[in-house]
Design a protein around this motif. Sequence first.
Motif, PDB file in Angstrom:
ATOM      1  N   PRO A 302       0.844  -1.210   0.000  1.00 46.10           N
ATOM      2  CA  PRO A 302       0.000   0.000   0.000  1.00 46.10           C
ATOM      3  C   PRO A 302       0.878   1.258   0.000  1.00 46.10           C
ATOM      4  O   PRO A 302       1.856   1.336   0.746  1.00 46.10           O
ATOM      5  N   SER A 303       0.532   2.226  -0.840  1.00 54.48           N
ATOM      6  CA  SER A 303       1.366   3.435  -0.937  1.00 54.48           C
ATOM      7  C   SER A 303       0.550   4.701  -1.193  1.00 54.48           C
ATOM      8  O   SER A 303       0.927   5.782  -0.734  1.00 54.48           O
ATOM      9  N   VAL A 304      -0.552   4.590  -1.935  1.00 58.79           N
ATOM     10  CA  VAL A 304      -1.306   5.759  -2.381  1.00 58.79           C
ATOM     11  C   VAL A 304      -2.586   5.906  -1.559  1.00 58.79           C
ATOM     12  O   VAL A 304      -3.336   4.945  -1.388  1.00 58.79           O
ATOM     13  N   ASN A 305      -2.816   7.100  -1.067  1.00 53.68           N
ATOM     14  CA  ASN A 305      -4.015   7.395  -0.291  1.00 53.68           C
ATOM     15  C   ASN A 305      -5.217   7.527  -1.225  1.00 53.68           C
ATOM     16  O   ASN A 305      -5.305   8.467  -2.008  1.00 53.68           O
ATOM     17  N   LEU A 306      -6.156   6.585  -1.123  1.00 55.83           N
ATOM     18  CA  LEU A 306      -7.354   6.627  -1.966  1.00 55.83           C
ATOM     19  C   LEU A 306      -8.207   7.859  -1.706  1.00 55.83           C
ATOM     20  O   LEU A 306      -8.966   8.292  -2.568  1.00 55.83           O
ATOM     21  N   ASN A 307      -8.096   8.425  -0.521  1.00 55.45           N
ATOM     22  CA  ASN A 307      -8.894   9.593  -0.151  1.00 55.45           C
ATOM     23  C   ASN A 307      -8.053  10.870  -0.098  1.00 55.45           C
ATOM     24  O   ASN A 307      -8.354  11.799   0.652  1.00 55.45           O
ATOM     25  N   GLY A 308      -7.000  10.903  -0.930  1.00 57.13           N
ATOM     26  CA  GLY A 308      -6.115  12.053  -0.926  1.00 57.13           C
ATOM     27  C   GLY A 308      -6.803  13.347  -1.306  1.00 57.13           C
ATOM     28  O   GLY A 308      -6.509  14.412  -0.739  1.00 57.13           O
ATOM     29  N   ALA A 309      -7.721  13.292  -2.278  1.00 57.74           N
ATOM     30  CA  ALA A 309      -8.426  14.513  -2.692  1.00 57.74           C
ATOM     31  C   ALA A 309      -9.255  15.079  -1.544  1.00 57.74           C
ATOM     32  O   ALA A 309      -9.332  16.304  -1.359  1.00 57.74           O
ATOM     33  N   VAL A 310      -9.858  14.195  -0.756  1.00 54.97           N
ATOM     34  CA  VAL A 310     -10.633  14.644   0.404  1.00 54.97           C
ATOM     35  C   VAL A 310      -9.714  15.315   1.418  1.00 54.97           C
ATOM     36  O   VAL A 310     -10.046  16.369   1.981  1.00 54.97           O
ATOM     37  N   GLU A 311      -8.539  14.731   1.628  1.00 59.06           N
ATOM     38  CA  GLU A 311      -7.598  15.319   2.575  1.00 59.06           C
ATOM     39  C   GLU A 311      -7.136  16.696   2.115  1.00 59.06           C
ATOM     40  O   GLU A 311      -7.022  17.633   2.920  1.00 59.06           O
ATOM     41  N   VAL A 312      -6.869  16.839   0.821  1.00 54.05           N
ATOM     42  CA  VAL A 312      -6.484  18.146   0.290  1.00 54.05           C
ATOM     43  C   VAL A 312      -7.599  19.158   0.492  1.00 54.05           C
ATOM     44  O   VAL A 312      -7.373  20.281   0.962  1.00 54.05           O
ATOM     45  N   ALA A 313      -8.826  18.769   0.129  1.00 55.24           N
ATOM     46  CA  ALA A 313      -9.957  19.702   0.220  1.00 55.24           C
ATOM     47  C   ALA A 313     -10.180  20.162   1.656  1.00 55.24           C
ATOM     48  O   ALA A 313     -10.417  21.354   1.908  1.00 55.24           O
ATOM     49  N   ARG A 314     -10.104  19.239   2.602  1.00 54.35           N
ATOM     50  CA  ARG A 314     -10.324  19.610   3.998  1.00 54.35           C
ATOM     51  C   ARG A 314      -9.202  20.515   4.512  1.00 54.35           C
ATOM     52  O   ARG A 314      -9.457  21.482   5.247  1.00 54.35           O
ATOM     53  N   THR A 315      -7.977  20.190   4.126  1.00 54.01           N
ATOM     54  CA  THR A 315      -6.831  20.996   4.564  1.00 54.01           C
ATOM     55  C   THR A 315      -6.914  22.408   4.002  1.00 54.01           C
ATOM     56  O   THR A 315      -6.709  23.399   4.728  1.00 54.01           O
ATOM     57  N   VAL A 316      -7.242  22.511   2.713  1.00 56.61           N
ATOM     58  CA  VAL A 316      -7.300  23.824   2.070  1.00 56.61           C
ATOM     59  C   VAL A 316      -8.500  24.622   2.581  1.00 56.61           C
ATOM     60  O   VAL A 316      -8.401  25.837   2.803  1.00 56.61           O
ATOM     61  N   ARG A 317      -9.623  23.957   2.788  1.00 54.20           N
ATOM     62  CA  ARG A 317     -10.795  24.676   3.326  1.00 54.20           C
ATOM     63  C   ARG A 317     -10.488  25.263   4.697  1.00 54.20           C
ATOM     64  O   ARG A 317     -10.787  26.433   4.982  1.00 54.20           O
ATOM     65  N   ALA A 318      -9.849  24.468   5.577  1.00 51.48           N
ATOM     66  CA  ALA A 318      -9.503  24.963   6.908  1.00 51.48           C
ATOM     67  C   ALA A 318      -8.525  26.126   6.821  1.00 51.48           C
ATOM     68  O   ALA A 318      -8.645  27.121   7.565  1.00 51.48           O
ATOM     69  N   TRP A 319      -7.586  26.046   5.895  1.00 50.07           N
ATOM     70  CA  TRP A 319      -6.633  27.121   5.691  1.00 50.07           C
ATOM     71  C   TRP A 319      -7.317  28.398   5.221  1.00 50.07           C
ATOM     72  O   TRP A 319      -7.020  29.501   5.701  1.00 50.07           O
ATOM     73  N   LEU A 320      -8.256  28.255   4.286  1.00 48.27           N
ATOM     74  CA  LEU A 320      -9.009  29.417   3.806  1.00 48.27           C
ATOM     75  C   LEU A 320      -9.834  30.039   4.925  1.00 48.27           C
ATOM     76  O   LEU A 320      -9.911  31.278   5.046  1.00 48.27           O
ATOM     77  N   GLU A 321     -10.458  29.217   5.732  1.00 43.31           N
ATOM     78  CA  GLU A 321     -11.273  29.741   6.832  1.00 43.31           C
ATOM     79  C   GLU A 321     -10.416  30.498   7.822  1.00 43.31           C
ATOM     80  O   GLU A 321     -10.821  31.550   8.341  1.00 43.31           O
ATOM     81  N   ASP A 322      -9.214  29.983   8.105  1.00 39.58           N
ATOM     82  CA  ASP A 322      -8.311  30.702   9.014  1.00 39.58           C
ATOM     83  C   ASP A 322      -7.917  32.053   8.451  1.00 39.58           C
ATOM     84  O   ASP A 322      -7.807  33.044   9.166  1.00 39.58           O
ATOM     85  N   ARG A 323      -7.702  32.106   7.110  1.00 31.75           N
ATOM     86  CA  ARG A 323      -7.323  33.365   6.470  1.00 31.75           C
ATOM     87  C   ARG A 323      -8.470  34.384   6.572  1.00 31.75           C
ATOM     88  O   ARG A 323      -8.230  35.579   6.729  1.00 31.75           O
ATOM     89  N   HIS A 324      -9.695  33.891   6.436  1.00 37.15           N
ATOM     90  CA  HIS A 324     -10.849  34.786   6.475  1.00 37.15           C
ATOM     91  C   HIS A 324     -11.121  35.258   7.890  1.00 37.15           C
ATOM     92  O   HIS A 324     -11.741  36.302   8.084  1.00 37.15           O
TER      93      HIS A 324
END
Length: 324
Positions: A302-324
């Motif tokens: 096992p090497s690739v995160n099947l839910n990587g896109a979800v992890e990116v979206a959650r990380t970026v959303r939280a980052w955007l909310e902190d900026r706002h």
Amino acid sequence: MRKMRVLVLSNGGPGIGGGHISRCVALATAFDAEGLQCRWMVNESALAMLPREALVETLPEAVLFASDAVGLVRKQRPDLIVVDSYVPELSFLRELRAVAPLCVIDDCRDRPVDEVASVLLNYNLGAEELGYGTSPERSLLGLRYALLRSVFADVARQSGEYVFLSAGSADVRSVTSTFLEWWRPTFPPLVAVLGPFVPPGERERARQHARFLSHARLLVAPEEYPRLLAGAGFVLCTSSVSAYEALALEKPLAVFQVASNQCRIGGLIEQRGLGKNLGEWGTFTGEDVARVLSRKWKKPDPSVNLNGAVEVARTVRAWLEDRH
């Protein structure tokens, strides 16, 4: 309170392929699930790979990544701009960052995009070793952040007897036809997939070769692509998005390269024991393929995160909310 808006700028087509669009679709789907509204600006050819319900503005290639497009971007009032393409110049990316925070999806650091990105995303093998600087506010590097469509997390995995062949959305080097020429009666059954950007003439050429192979199926942009990949016993594909899909499903595989940006990934797949690297297209033969197929097929770790896109979206959303 209005939803935060994400504007995705990307391109695809017969001379480009579909990797940029495929992974942006995965990310946009994850953003939508996180409550962010996504809109697209793409070239017309890319429409073939976008969801029907997507809000899209199409622009000519010459305009899509030029200063002429910045005014159109500004009118969308985005909270985040995502760019996935090898075309835009750094000067254009700087103009976009002046409009809104900029997320750049990169592969090989052939230009210093980290100097202009607010968020830098490179999910490839070895991304952490490319020497990105500290300019981005967030850097998301490595297979943890793989942008795979959500369907791959849900598809049922099996280990069939057939080999799955994918040479990319455009098959710019006529790979599929040549593999069909090489395919012997003693080889395993084959499922060969032509992508949506393969020209009609090349489709017909591949069909002519497949006619003489009773143990081969040739399919054009099949909707059941994820299921067919998940059911394969072995995968032959380019060292691009297709390879990460196969690795996420833990499929034994051999990769090859049809573009220079794929070469490093192919080498790392073999170095890390995840699969066999046949090399650049034109440097190996049907005999080399025969040797690979004759070996015992080894399931990769096992090497690739099947839910990587979800992890990116959650990380970026939280980052955007902190900026706002």
